[in-house]
Design an enzyme around this catalytic site. Structure first.
Site, mmCIF file in Angstrom:
data_model
loop_
_atom_site.group_PDB
_atom_site.id
_atom_site.type_symbol
_atom_site.label_atom_id
_atom_site.label_comp_id
_atom_site.label_asym_id
_atom_site.label_seq_id
_atom_site.Cartn_x
_atom_site.Cartn_y
_atom_site.Cartn_z
ATOM 1 N N HIS A 73 0.817 -1.223 0.000
ATOM 2 C CA HIS A 73 0.000 0.000 0.000
ATOM 3 C C HIS A 73 0.854 1.277 0.000
ATOM 4 C CE1 HIS A 73 -2.927 3.029 1.051
ATOM 5 N NE2 HIS A 73 -2.402 3.179 2.258
ATOM 6 N N GLU A 79 0.583 5.240 12.723
ATOM 7 C CA GLU A 79 -0.738 4.822 13.126
ATOM 8 C C GLU A 79 -0.785 3.333 13.461
ATOM 9 O OE1 GLU A 79 -3.598 6.445 10.590
ATOM 10 O OE2 GLU A 79 -5.176 5.106 11.285
ATOM 11 N N ASP A 80 -0.114 2.522 12.634
ATOM 12 C CA ASP A 80 -0.283 1.077 12.756
ATOM 13 C C ASP A 80 0.852 0.374 13.486
ATOM 14 O OD1 ASP A 80 -2.476 1.589 11.243
ATOM 15 O OD2 ASP A 80 -1.583 0.927 9.340
ATOM 16 N N ASP A 133 -3.053 8.485 -1.065
ATOM 17 C CA ASP A 133 -3.447 7.419 -0.141
ATOM 18 C C ASP A 133 -4.891 7.002 -0.435
ATOM 19 O OD1 ASP A 133 -3.519 5.745 2.152
ATOM 20 O OD2 ASP A 133 -4.265 7.409 3.399
ATOM 21 N N HIS A 166 3.787 6.678 5.570
ATOM 22 C CA HIS A 166 2.581 7.373 6.039
ATOM 23 C C HIS A 166 1.722 6.586 7.014
ATOM 24 C CE1 HIS A 166 0.182 5.320 2.868
ATOM 25 N NE2 HIS A 166 -0.818 5.534 3.697
ATOM 26 N N ASP A 182 -19.815 16.284 -26.337
ATOM 27 C CA ASP A 182 -18.363 16.199 -26.207
ATOM 28 C C ASP A 182 -17.892 14.810 -25.778
ATOM 29 O OD1 ASP A 182 -18.444 18.530 -23.427
ATOM 30 O OD2 ASP A 182 -19.616 16.776 -23.906
#
Ligand code: MN
Length: 723
Positions: A55, A83-84, A147, A79, A266
Site C-alpha cells: 500500500h 498509526e499502525d 493514499d 505514512h 463532447d
C-alpha cells in the site's frame, strides 16, 4: 503511466524516481524509508491479501506521476507507520529529519480522525482539519489524496456500507480539493471510482453504453485526428493530437442534468498539443476555418485562466461526418499544469524549499485557498465552517470577470453583492450599484458564467444595507456585512451613549468632567462590572442601561447595597420594549406578524398565531376554519395594547330590495368611528347582499355597529364572515 492494481516492488519505484531525481542521497533516503516501513509493517496483510507494504509503495508510486520530491515520497512510504506500528514521531525525526516527520504526522492526524468517522461531529471537525491543513504544508493533502486513490482502487474488498461511506467522503471533500489544486489526473480517477461504488447501476450502464458505441466513436475520432493533423501540418504548426476519453463521472453529471446519452456531444473529444501560446491561437484559427464552431461553446482559458491555473482553448465544432467534437488546444506546459496543478511546481525551489513555492503559489493563484483561510478565521463553529466551505467553495461554481478581465470564482446563484465582497470588503461596503455586461442590474441579479461585472461604488456611501444579508448567497459576503454592522452599531451606540450621559448631566446641572473624575469612573465601572468607559457608553447607547442609574451611583453614595440592587431591578422593569407589531408573540421579538386576510380579526377577538412556512406568523381568529386542523402550528399571541389603530374586517349585510338602504347602512358608521374600505354588492331575485370591509378599532365598536345596522328597516341579517 502509472501501473494500476499491479504488484510493484521498491525497484519499480526507484526506477521511475530515478527518471527525475538524480541526487543519490535522496534516492538512498527513499530506499531507507522503504526498508524502515517494510520492517514496521512486516507480517501484516491487507484485506486484499497483499503484504501491507504494498500500500505505501503504491501511494509513493502514484505520487511519482506528479514528480513528487523525495521528502514527499519518503513520507508516502512512511505514512501508515505512526498509526499502525510501534514507532514514534521522534524516531522518524531522528532517522529522516523533521520535515519528513512532520509530513507523516500530518497525514496520520488526518487519517486518525477519519477512522472514527461514524460520529458526525467528529467527521465535521475532521473535515475542517483537512481543509485548514492545506495552509500548513500542502504536501500532506497531496499524500492524503494519493493514499485515498490507492484505497479507492482496492475498495472492492470492503463491505458495501463502508464502500459507500468512503466514496461519499471522497466526493464531498477530496475530489473538490483535488480539483481546486488543479490535480485533474487524481480528481478524475477518484470521481470515477466513487461513482462506481456510490451508484454502481448508473456507473455500469454508462460503461456499457460507451462500450456499445466504442467502435463507432473510435473510428470518428481517428478520422478527425487525421484531418486536423493534416491541416496543421500543411500550415507548418508542429503538434501532437490525442483522442480523449471523457470520464465516466463527467458523463454521469451531464446525464444527471437531464441530458440523453446521445446528446452529450463532447463524448467525442480531441486534445491538440503545440509548443507556444501563439500556436494555440493559430491552430484554433485553422480548425475553425475548416470546421464550423458552435459560438457559445468557445472558451479562451488562455487569456482568462481558470482559478485553479488551468489554461487551454476550448471549442466545439461540427467535424468529420457531422459529429460534434470538443477540441482542447494547449501547450505542453499548460497540459502539465492542467493535469498536475499545484504539483507541477515541485521542480521550482526557493531557498531549497519546495513547500515555500507551493504555498506561495496557492496564496497567489488559488482563490479557494484564500476563501478557506478567510472563513477559517471568521467562523468559530466547525459545522458552520464546513457548511460554508462546501457551499461557497466546493459546490457548483461560476466564473465571472472583473472589467479588467480577472476571473472571479463564485458559487452558482451568487449576486453582485457576493462578487463585490469577494473582490474586496471595501468594494462591498461602498457599493451603490452593479453593471453586468453593460446593463444596470438589480442587486439580487443572479450572476451567470462569463458575466463581466462592474461594481459602482461611492466613497460617501454609508455602508451595506441589512437587507443584503438575505440577498447574498455566500457565507463570505454575509459574514462581512454582519461584521460591518457589528462594528457600526458599536461605534454608533458609543457616540449615542456619551451624548445621553452628557445631556442628562447638563439637565441636572452637573459638570461632565467632575462627574467623570478618575475616582468616580473607577466606582461606576466597579459597580456595573464594566471593563471601561466604552462599554458603559455602548450600554447607555443601546438602551440596556438607564442613564439615571449611572448618575445615581455617584449622587446617592449613601444608599445601601440593597437599595442599589432594588433600584436596579425596578429600573429593569420600567424599560419596556417598544413592540412595533400589532400583535405580540410571547418570547419572540423580531418576527414578521401579519393579520390574516381570511377572518380579519380585530382587537378584542380571541386570536391565535399560526406559524406559516417562510412568512412569519399570521394571526387568525381562534374560530377561523382555515387553521383548525393544523394545531401543531398554533402559537399563543396577544394584541399589543400600546398600539391603537383601525383594522379591516368583513361584515356581510343581507337586505330586502330597497334603493336607499346602502346609504342608511353607511350612515351608521360615523357613530362608531368606523369607515368603509370597500363594498361588494350581490343582487339576487328578492334580496341584496353587501360584502363590506370596514375599518374598526376593536370588537366592542364592531358589535355596536352590527347591532346599529340590524336596527335599520329592511335589513334581514348582519354578520361577520370568514372567507
Ligand atoms: Mn494509507
Amino acid at each position: 503511466m502509472t501501473k494500476k492494481n499491479i504488484h510493484i516492488t521498491i525497484q519499480d519505484l526507484i526506477e521511475v524516481v530515478s527518471s527525475y531525481i538524480t541526487d543519490e542521497k535522496e534516492i538512498s533516503q527513499i530506499e531507507s524509508a522503504y526498508q524502515f516501513a517494510a520492517k514496521m509493517h512486516f507480517g501484516v496483510k491487507r484485506l486484499t491479501g497483499e503484504d501491507y507494504i504494498e500500500h505505501p509503495l503504491q501511494v509513493a508510486y502514484i505520487l511519482t506521476e506528479i514528480k513528487a520530491d523525495s521528502e514527499t515520497l519518503c513520507a508516502a512510504l512512511l505514512h501508515d507507520v505512526l498509526e499502525d506500528c510501534d514507532t514514534s514521531k521522534e524516531e522518524i525525526e531522528t532517522l529522516f529529519g523533521p520535515t519528513i516527520a512532520n509530513l507523516v504526522d500530518g497525514v496520520t492526524k488526518i487519517n486518525k480522525l477519519n477512522f472514527d468517522g461514524d460520529n458526525s461531529a467528529t467527521t465535521i471537525a475532521n473535515h475542517r482539519k483537512i481543509l485548514v491543513g492545506l495552509c500548513e504544508d500542502v504536501r500532506v493533502i497531496i499524500i492524503k489524496l494519493a493514499d485515498r486513490l490507492h484505497n479507492m482502487r482496492t475498495l472492492w474488498v470492503h463491505p458495501e456500507e463502508k464502500q459507500k461511506e468512503k466514496a461519499k467522503e471522497t466526493l464531498d471533500i477530496l475530489t473538490p480539493i483535488a480539483s481546486r489544486l488543479g490535480m485533474n489526473y487524481m480528481k478524475s480517477e477518484l470521481e470515477d471510482l466513487s461513482l462506481r461504488y456510490l451508484k454502481p447501476d448508473v456507473y455500469y450502464s454508462i460503461v456499457e453504453e460507451l462500450n456499445q458505441t466504442k467502435a463507432e466513436r473510435d473510428n470518428a475520432v481517428n478520422e478527425m485526428v487525421k484531418r486536423v493533423s493534416e491541416i496543421l501540418t500543411e500550415n507548418g504548426v508542429k503538434h501532437e493530437i490525442k483522442g480523449r476519453a471523457k470520464s465516466i463521472y463527467s458523463i454521469y453529471k451531464k446525464l444527471d442534468k437531464g441530458k440523453k446519452f446521445n446528446e452529450i456531444y463532447d463524448l467525442l473529444a480531441l486534445r491538440v498539443f503545440v509548443s507556444t501560446e501563439q500556436e494555440c491561437y493559430q491552430a484554433l484559427g485553422l480548425i475553425h476555418s475548416k470546421y464550423r464552431p458552435i459560438p457559445k461553446r468557445f472558451k479562451d482559458y488562455i487569456a482568462m485562466p481558470k482559478t485553479n491555473m488551468y489554461q487551454s482553448l476550448h471549442t466545439t465544432v461540427f467535424g468529420f461526418d457531422g459529429y460534434l467534437f470538443e477540441i482542447q488546444i494547449r501547450t505542453y506546459e499548460m497540459d502539465e499544469i492542467a493535469e498536475h496543478g499545484i504539483a507541477s511546481h515541485w521542480s521550482y525551489k526557493e531557498n531549497g524549499s519546495t513547500v515555500a513555492v507551493m504555498q506561495n503559489t496557492m496564496e497567489q493563484k488559488l482563490q479557494f485557498f484564500r476563501s478557506i483561510m478567510e472563513l477559517n478565521s471568521e467562523e468559530p463553529n466547525d459545522e458552520q465552517f464546513v457548511k460554508s466551505v462546501t457551499e461557497d467553495v466546493f459546490k457548483d461554481t461560476i466564473y465571472v470577470y472583473t472589467p479588467k478581465g480577472d476571473v472571479i470564482e463564485l458559487p452558482a446563484g451568487s449576486t453582485p453583492i457576493d462578487f463585490a465582497y469577494k473582490v474586496h470588503s471595501g468594494v462591498g461596503d461602498k457599493m451603490v450599484g452593479a453593471i453586468v455586461n453593460n446593463n444596470i442590474v438589480p442587486l439580487d441579479y443572479q450572476l451567470q458564467n462569463q458575466d463581466i461585472i462592474k461594481i459602482n461604488t461611492n466613497k460617501n456611501a454609508i455602508g451595506p444595507s441589512r437587507e443584503w444579508i438575505n440577498i447574498a448567497k455566500t457565507a463570505q459576503a454575509k459574514n462581512k456585512i454582519r461584521s460591518f454592522f457589528r462594528k457600526m452599531d458599536k461605534d454608533e451606540y458609543l457616540k449615542k451613549g456619551e451624548d445621553i450621559l452628557s445631556k442628562e448631566l447638563r439637565k441636572r446641572k452637573l459638570s461632565f468632567n467632575e462627574f467623570l473624575s478618575n475616582e468616580n469612573v473607577v466606582k461606576i465601572l466597579k459597580e456595573l462590572k464594566y471593563e471601561d468607559l466604552s462599554e458603559l457608553y455602548i450600554n447607555l447607547g443601546n438602551g440596556k442601561l438607564p442613564v439615571g442609574s449611572v448618575i445615581n451611583i455617584i449622587t446617592e453614595e449613601n444608599d445601601t447595597k440593597e437599595d442599589i440592587i432594588l433600584r436596579k431591578t425596578q429600573i429593569k422593569d420600567v424599560v419596556l420594549p417598544t413592540v412595533k407589531n400589532d400583535v405580540i408573540v410571547e418570547g419572540i421579538d423580531e418576527i414578521k406578524v401579519n393579520v390574516a386576510s381570511c377572518c380579519k380579526p380585530v382587537p378584542g377577538d380571541h386570536i391565535v398565531g399560526y406559524i406559516t412556512k417562510g412568512y412569519g406568523i399570521t394571526v387568525h381568529q381562534a374560530i377561523c376554519p382555515n387553521i383548525q386542523d393544523l394545531e401543531e402550528r398554533h402559537i399563543e399571541v396577544k394584541w399589543n395594547s400600546q398600539i391603537s389603530k383601525r383594522y379591516p374586517t368583513n361584515v356581510l349585510v343581507r337586505t330586502l330590495k330597497n334603493d336607499n338602504i346602502l346609504l342608511e347602512i353607511i350612515s351608521k358608521t360615523s357613530n362608531n368611528n368606523i369607515s368603509i374600505q370597500s363594498i361588494n354588492t350581490f343582487t339576487h331575485e328578492n334580496d341584496n347582499t353587501y360584502e363590506l370591509v370596514v375599518l374598526v378599532e376593536d370588537k366592542d365598536k364592531l358589535t355596536k355597529f352590527i347591532s346599529d345596522v340590524e336596527q335599520v328597516s329592511n335589513v334581514i341579517e348582519v354578520q361577520r364572515f370568514i372567507k
